[in-house]
Design an enzyme around this catalytic site. Structure first.
Site, PDB file in Angstrom:
ATOM      1  CE  LYS A 291      20.322  18.439-127.230  1.00  7.99           C
ATOM      2  NZ  LYS A 291      20.172  17.295-127.813  1.00  7.99           N
TER       3      LYS A 291
ATOM      4  NE  ARG B 118      14.130  19.320-130.779  1.00  3.77           N
ATOM      5  CZ  ARG B 118      14.228  19.817-129.531  1.00  3.77           C
ATOM      6  NH1 ARG B 118      15.630  20.132-129.273  1.00  3.77           N
ATOM      7  NH2 ARG B 118      13.455  19.882-128.738  1.00  3.77           N
TER       8      ARG B 118
END
Ligand code: PMM
Length: 270
Positions: free
Chosen positions: A206, A245
Site C-alpha cells: 500500500k 491479507r
C-alpha cells in the site's frame, strides 16, 4: 490470506490475473507459497476507481472461486455486494470480506447471516471515487474514531444475525486514510482488542509504505515494498494480529517463520 484480484485496474496487480485461467493459476501459486486461504476480488478499490457492474463482478469472481474451492482451497470473496456474496458462497467461498462493513449494501449482512460463512467487517467511509474527501478524523482522532465506527459495524452485523464468533475486524489501511492515519492505527491496534474479534490487517504494497520509503520525493514503486511489508508483518504477528491479507505470500511466510522461531526460543527460556 493471499490476494487474487481478478480486476483490470487494482493498484498493484491490476490486469495481471484478469482471466479465470490466470487468476486460478495465481491462486494455486499462492497456495504453493504457503497461503492458508485466498481472497478473490472482482472490484478494484484503488482511490479514484469506478465500480464494475454487478454482472461484471460476478463474471470475474464466481468461476475463479468455483475452481479454487473445488481444488480444496479455503476461499474468501472480497465484495461489498450482497448478490456477489450470495453467489460466491454458493460457489464455495466460506468467508465474505466486505471492505465496507455492510455500509455499501446493508443486505449483505442478511445474506451472510443466512449462511455459515465468516464475515470480515473493514473500516470504510465511502466508495473509492470519493474516499479522499472522507479522511477527516477530528475531533477525536483516527484511532478513537475508527474504533467507534468499527464497533457500530460489528453491532450492525450482530443485529442482522451474524454471531460474533464469525466476525473479523479490519482497520482498513488506506481507505479514506492518509499515511499518518495508517501508522497511528497500526501503533494502536490494541484499542480494538476489547471488541473481542480476531483482527485482519491488509498493508501489502500500500501507498503508505511507498511514502515511508520515498526517495527524492518519489514514492517507492509498488513492486519494491515487500521488505518493509515483511518487517511490518513480523511486528503485527508479535502483536497478535490473526490474519494478514498479502500479495507477497512467500516473504510473509518467511517473516512468520522468524517470529515462530523467536517465540519458541523465548518460551524455552521461561
Ligand atoms: N485492501 C484492499 C482490498 N480489500 N480487504 C480487507 N479486508 N482489508 C484490506 O486492507 C483490503 C481489502 C485493497 O488492496 P489491494 O488492491 O492490494 O487488494
Amino acid at each position: 490470506m493471499g490476494i487474487v484480484n481478478v480486476t483490470p485496474d487494482s493498484f498493484s496487480d491490476g490486469g495481471r490475473w484478469d482471466t479465470t485461467e490466470a487468476a486460478v493459476a495465481h491462486g494455486l501459486d499462492l497456495l504453493a507459497q504457503g497461503a492458508d486461504l485466498l481472497d478473490i476480488g472482482g472490484e478494484s478499490t484503488r482511490p479514484g476507481a469506478t465500480r464494475p457492474l454487478v454482472a461484471e463482478e460476478l463474471d470475474r469472481v464466481v468461476p475463479v472461486i468455483r475452481e479454487l474451492a473445488g481444488a480444496g482451497a479455503l476461499v474468501s470473496v472480497d465484495t461489498m455486494r450482497s448478490e456477489v456474496a450470495e453467489a460466491a458462497v454458493a460457489a464455495g467461498a466460506t468467508i465474505v470480506n466486505d471492505v465496507s462493513g455492510g455500509l455499501a449494501d446493508p443486505r449483505i449482512l442478511d445474506v451472510v447471516a443466512g449462511t455459515d460463512a465468516s464475515y470480515v467487517a473493514m473500516h470504510w467511509r465511502a466508495h473509492a471515487d470519493r474516499m479522499r474527501d472522507f479522511s477527516d478524523y477530528s475531533p477525536d482522532g483516527v484511532v478513537a474514531t475508527v474504533r467507534r465506527e468499527l464497533a457500530e459495524r460489528l453491532h450492525a452485523a450482530e443485529a442482522a444475525g451474524i454471531e460474533r464468533g464469525r466476525i473479523l475486524l479490519d482497520p482498513g489501511l488506506g481507505f479514506a486514510k492518509r499515511p499518518e492515519h495508517n501508522w497511528e492505527l497500526l501503533g494502536a491496534l490494541d484499542v480494538l482488542e476489547d471488541l473481542a474479534c480476531p483482527l485482519l490487517v491488509g498493508a501489502s504494497r500500500k501507498s503508505f509504505l511507498g511514502s515511508l520509503l520515498a526517495e527524492g520525493g518519489r514514492p517507492r514503486p509498488v513492486d519494491q515494498r515487500e521488505h518493509a511489508h515483511a518487517a511490518l508483518v513480523a511486528l503485527l504477528a508479535l502483536r497478535g494480529v490473526d490474519c494478514l491479507r498479502v500479495h507477497d505470500v512467500r516473504a510473509t511466510r518467511d517473516a512468520l517463520a522468524v517470529v515462530a522461531a523467536l517465540q519458541t526460543a523465548e518460551e524455552r527460556e521461561r
